[in-house]
Design a protein around this motif. Structure first.
Motif, PDB file in Angstrom:
ATOM      1  N   LEU A  25       0.831  -1.205   0.000  1.00  0.00           N
ATOM      2  CA  LEU A  25       0.000   0.000   0.000  1.00  0.00           C
ATOM      3  C   LEU A  25       0.863   1.253   0.000  1.00  0.00           C
ATOM      4  CD1 LEU A  25      -2.794  -0.912   2.564  1.00  0.00           C
ATOM      5  CD2 LEU A  25      -3.131  -0.320   0.156  1.00  0.00           C
ATOM      6  N   LEU A  26       0.527   2.174  -0.871  1.00  0.00           N
ATOM      7  CA  LEU A  26       1.155   3.491  -0.880  1.00  0.00           C
ATOM      8  C   LEU A  26       0.705   4.283   0.341  1.00  0.00           C
ATOM      9  CD1 LEU A  26       0.442   4.326  -4.596  1.00  0.00           C
ATOM     10  CD2 LEU A  26       2.723   4.372  -3.571  1.00  0.00           C
ATOM     11  N   ASP A  27       1.522   5.200   0.795  1.00  0.00           N
ATOM     12  CA  ASP A  27       1.141   6.197   1.789  1.00  0.00           C
ATOM     13  C   ASP A  27       0.698   7.409   0.965  1.00  0.00           C
ATOM     14  OD1 ASP A  27       0.814   7.901   3.914  1.00  0.00           O
ATOM     15  OD2 ASP A  27       2.893   7.812   4.578  1.00  0.00           O
ATOM     16  N   VAL A  28      -0.612   7.631   0.845  1.00  0.00           N
ATOM     17  CA  VAL A  28      -1.159   8.651  -0.054  1.00  0.00           C
ATOM     18  C   VAL A  28      -1.675   9.841   0.747  1.00  0.00           C
ATOM     19  CG1 VAL A  28      -2.897   9.151  -1.819  1.00  0.00           C
ATOM     20  CG2 VAL A  28      -1.776   6.924  -1.774  1.00  0.00           C
ATOM     21  N   SER A  29      -1.289  11.042   0.304  1.00  0.00           N
ATOM     22  CA  SER A  29      -1.771  12.291   0.900  1.00  0.00           C
ATOM     23  C   SER A  29      -2.473  13.118  -0.165  1.00  0.00           C
ATOM     24  CB  SER A  29      -0.599  13.107   1.455  1.00  0.00           C
ATOM     25  OG  SER A  29       0.100  12.385   2.435  1.00  0.00           O
ATOM     26  N   PRO A  30      -3.646  13.678   0.166  1.00  0.00           N
ATOM     27  CA  PRO A  30      -4.293  14.586  -0.785  1.00  0.00           C
ATOM     28  C   PRO A  30      -3.570  15.929  -0.796  1.00  0.00           C
ATOM     29  CG  PRO A  30      -5.573  14.456   1.236  1.00  0.00           C
ATOM     30  CD  PRO A  30      -4.419  13.492   1.381  1.00  0.00           C
ATOM     31  N   THR A  31      -3.560  16.595  -1.939  1.00  0.00           N
ATOM     32  CA  THR A  31      -2.969  17.924  -2.055  1.00  0.00           C
ATOM     33  C   THR A  31      -3.941  18.818  -2.805  1.00  0.00           C
ATOM     34  OG1 THR A  31      -1.869  17.635  -4.188  1.00  0.00           O
ATOM     35  CG2 THR A  31      -0.669  16.849  -2.244  1.00  0.00           C
ATOM     36  N   ASP A  32      -3.619  20.100  -2.906  1.00  0.00           N
ATOM     37  CA  ASP A  32      -4.468  21.032  -3.654  1.00  0.00           C
ATOM     38  C   ASP A  32      -4.517  20.725  -5.140  1.00  0.00           C
ATOM     39  OD1 ASP A  32      -5.457  22.580  -1.620  1.00  0.00           O
ATOM     40  OD2 ASP A  32      -3.941  24.155  -1.805  1.00  0.00           O
ATOM     41  N   ASP A  33      -3.518  20.023  -5.651  1.00  0.00           N
ATOM     42  CA  ASP A  33      -3.448  19.790  -7.090  1.00  0.00           C
ATOM     43  C   ASP A  33      -3.291  18.309  -7.447  1.00  0.00           C
ATOM     44  OD1 ASP A  33      -0.875  19.604  -6.093  1.00  0.00           O
ATOM     45  OD2 ASP A  33       0.040  20.760  -7.708  1.00  0.00           O
ATOM     46  N   GLY A  34      -3.855  17.426  -6.640  1.00  0.00           N
ATOM     47  CA  GLY A  34      -3.792  15.999  -6.917  1.00  0.00           C
ATOM     48  C   GLY A  34      -3.460  15.207  -5.672  1.00  0.00           C
ATOM     49  N   LYS A  35      -2.608  14.209  -5.814  1.00  0.00           N
ATOM     50  CA  LYS A  35      -2.224  13.349  -4.692  1.00  0.00           C
ATOM     51  C   LYS A  35      -0.715  13.163  -4.680  1.00  0.00           C
ATOM     52  CE  LYS A  35      -6.544  10.915  -4.585  1.00  0.00           C
ATOM     53  NZ  LYS A  35      -7.294   9.711  -4.573  1.00  0.00           N
ATOM     54  N   PHE A  36      -0.196  12.837  -3.497  1.00  0.00           N
ATOM     55  CA  PHE A  36       1.210  12.502  -3.331  1.00  0.00           C
ATOM     56  C   PHE A  36       1.252  11.111  -2.713  1.00  0.00           C
ATOM     57  CE2 PHE A  36       5.293  12.245  -1.223  1.00  0.00           C
ATOM     58  CZ  PHE A  36       6.145  12.858  -2.119  1.00  0.00           C
ATOM     59  N   GLY A  37       1.938  10.166  -3.369  1.00  0.00           N
ATOM     60  CA  GLY A  37       2.047   8.811  -2.871  1.00  0.00           C
ATOM     61  C   GLY A  37       3.488   8.443  -2.615  1.00  0.00           C
ATOM     62  N   ARG A  38       3.731   7.738  -1.522  1.00  0.00           N
ATOM     63  CA  ARG A  38       5.091   7.393  -1.120  1.00  0.00           C
ATOM     64  C   ARG A  38       5.205   5.913  -0.847  1.00  0.00           C
ATOM     65  NH1 ARG A  38       9.213   9.477   2.983  1.00  0.00           N
ATOM     66  NH2 ARG A  38      10.824   7.937   2.566  1.00  0.00           N
ATOM     67  N   TYR A  39       6.332   5.339  -1.289  1.00  0.00           N
ATOM     68  CA  TYR A  39       6.635   3.943  -0.970  1.00  0.00           C
ATOM     69  C   TYR A  39       8.144   3.752  -1.032  1.00  0.00           C
ATOM     70  CZ  TYR A  39       6.184  -1.072  -0.507  1.00  0.00           C
ATOM     71  OH  TYR A  39       6.247  -2.358  -0.026  1.00  0.00           O
ATOM     72  N   ASP A  40       8.721   3.108  -0.023  1.00  0.00           N
ATOM     73  CA  ASP A  40      10.138   2.795   0.000  1.00  0.00           C
ATOM     74  C   ASP A  40      10.314   1.319  -0.297  1.00  0.00           C
ATOM     75  OD1 ASP A  40      10.940   4.950   2.830  1.00  0.00           O
ATOM     76  OD2 ASP A  40      10.670   5.422   0.713  1.00  0.00           O
ATOM     77  N   PHE A  41      11.124   0.998  -1.305  1.00  0.00           N
ATOM     78  CA  PHE A  41      11.413  -0.390  -1.655  1.00  0.00           C
ATOM     79  C   PHE A  41      12.607  -0.872  -0.856  1.00  0.00           C
ATOM     80  CE2 PHE A  41       9.357   1.274  -5.474  1.00  0.00           C
ATOM     81  CZ  PHE A  41       8.364   0.324  -5.658  1.00  0.00           C
ATOM     82  N   ILE A  42      12.486  -2.067  -0.284  1.00  0.00           N
ATOM     83  CA  ILE A  42      13.575  -2.702   0.432  1.00  0.00           C
ATOM     84  C   ILE A  42      14.019  -3.876  -0.437  1.00  0.00           C
ATOM     85  CG2 ILE A  42      14.332  -3.742   2.602  1.00  0.00           C
ATOM     86  CD1 ILE A  42      13.164  -0.845   2.801  1.00  0.00           C
ATOM     87  N   VAL A  43      15.282  -3.846  -0.894  1.00  0.00           N
ATOM     88  CA  VAL A  43      15.778  -4.863  -1.798  1.00  0.00           C
ATOM     89  C   VAL A  43      16.897  -5.665  -1.156  1.00  0.00           C
ATOM     90  CG1 VAL A  43      15.093  -3.608  -3.876  1.00  0.00           C
ATOM     91  CG2 VAL A  43      17.353  -3.214  -2.920  1.00  0.00           C
ATOM     92  N   ALA A  44      16.972  -6.933  -1.525  1.00  0.00           N
ATOM     93  CA  ALA A  44      18.007  -7.821  -1.011  1.00  0.00           C
ATOM     94  C   ALA A  44      19.338  -7.484  -1.645  1.00  0.00           C
ATOM     95  CB  ALA A  44      17.633  -9.267  -1.284  1.00  0.00           C
TER      96      ALA A  44
END
Length: 193
Positions: free
Chosen positions: A174-193
């Motif tokens: 799941l993305l960490d999604v925040s609403p903004t005045d001009d759309g959305k901001f989504g965040r995700y950090d990938f953890i790789v081996a």
């Protein structure tokens, strides 16, 4: 309400804070289900590539012009190792449906790749993908650290009614999604081996 640019500037300017060294002021919090580099053997889970992948995508960060009628979304995050070190020059490839749930299978609209910066950060300016039969709203990604194997996965939106009925859905993506005045901001950090 802040804009997507406000969130992106904050994201780009925020230093990486390793576990045990405190939390950066104003840094977005991790979702509790999202794998973190402080969890033992908890890397980002792989998922199916799906039928719409097209190889040899162009290097680009701005997909928004590919779908001018779509709801704007800034998608951002980091690529980190299992011991929380940033991965520079990691490949991040993104592809997804347009606002009507259709993929461009003849070209490279809403398709592209980039490489992480020295702090493992990446971001795309894109749109919120539309729905199509049988699936919840999602993005497709490939992540590869230099010399490493390719992680193919998908990212999902919280609160989507179809999440629980989608047989591929995984809450750790799941993305960490925040609403903004001009759309959305989504965040995700990938953890790789």
């Amino acid at each position: 309400m802040p804009t997507r640019r406000h969130f992106l500037i904050g994201f780009v300017a925020a230093p990486i804070v390793l576990p045990g060294l405190g939390h950066a002021a104003g840094a977005p919090a991790q979702l509790s289900l999202t794998p973190t580099c402080i969890d033992d053997d908890d890397v980002t889970p792989a998922q199916t590539e799906g039928p719409y992948f097209t190889p040899h995508s162009p290097e680009k960060q701005d997909f928004a012009n590919d779908a001018p009628d779509g709801e704007r979304m800034t998608l951002a995050g980091r690529v980190l190792t299992e011991d929380c070190r940033p991965v520079s020059k990691a490949l991040i490839e993104l592809w997804h449906a347009n606002e009507s749930g259709l993929y461009d299978n003849g070209g490279y609209k809403l398709r592209g790749h980039q490489f992480t910066d020295d702090e493992g950060k990446w971001w795309f300016e894109t749109i919120v993908p539309g729905l199509y039969p049988g699936r919840t709203r999602h993005y497709h990604l490939k992540v590869q650290r230099p010399g490493g194997s390719v992680l193919t996965t998908q990212l999902y939106f919280p609160g989507e009614p179809l999440n629980e009925r989608d047989r591929i859905f995984n809450a750790t993506l799941l993305l960490d999604v925040s609403p903004t005045d001009d759309g959305k901001f989504g965040r995700y950090d990938f953890i790789v081996a």
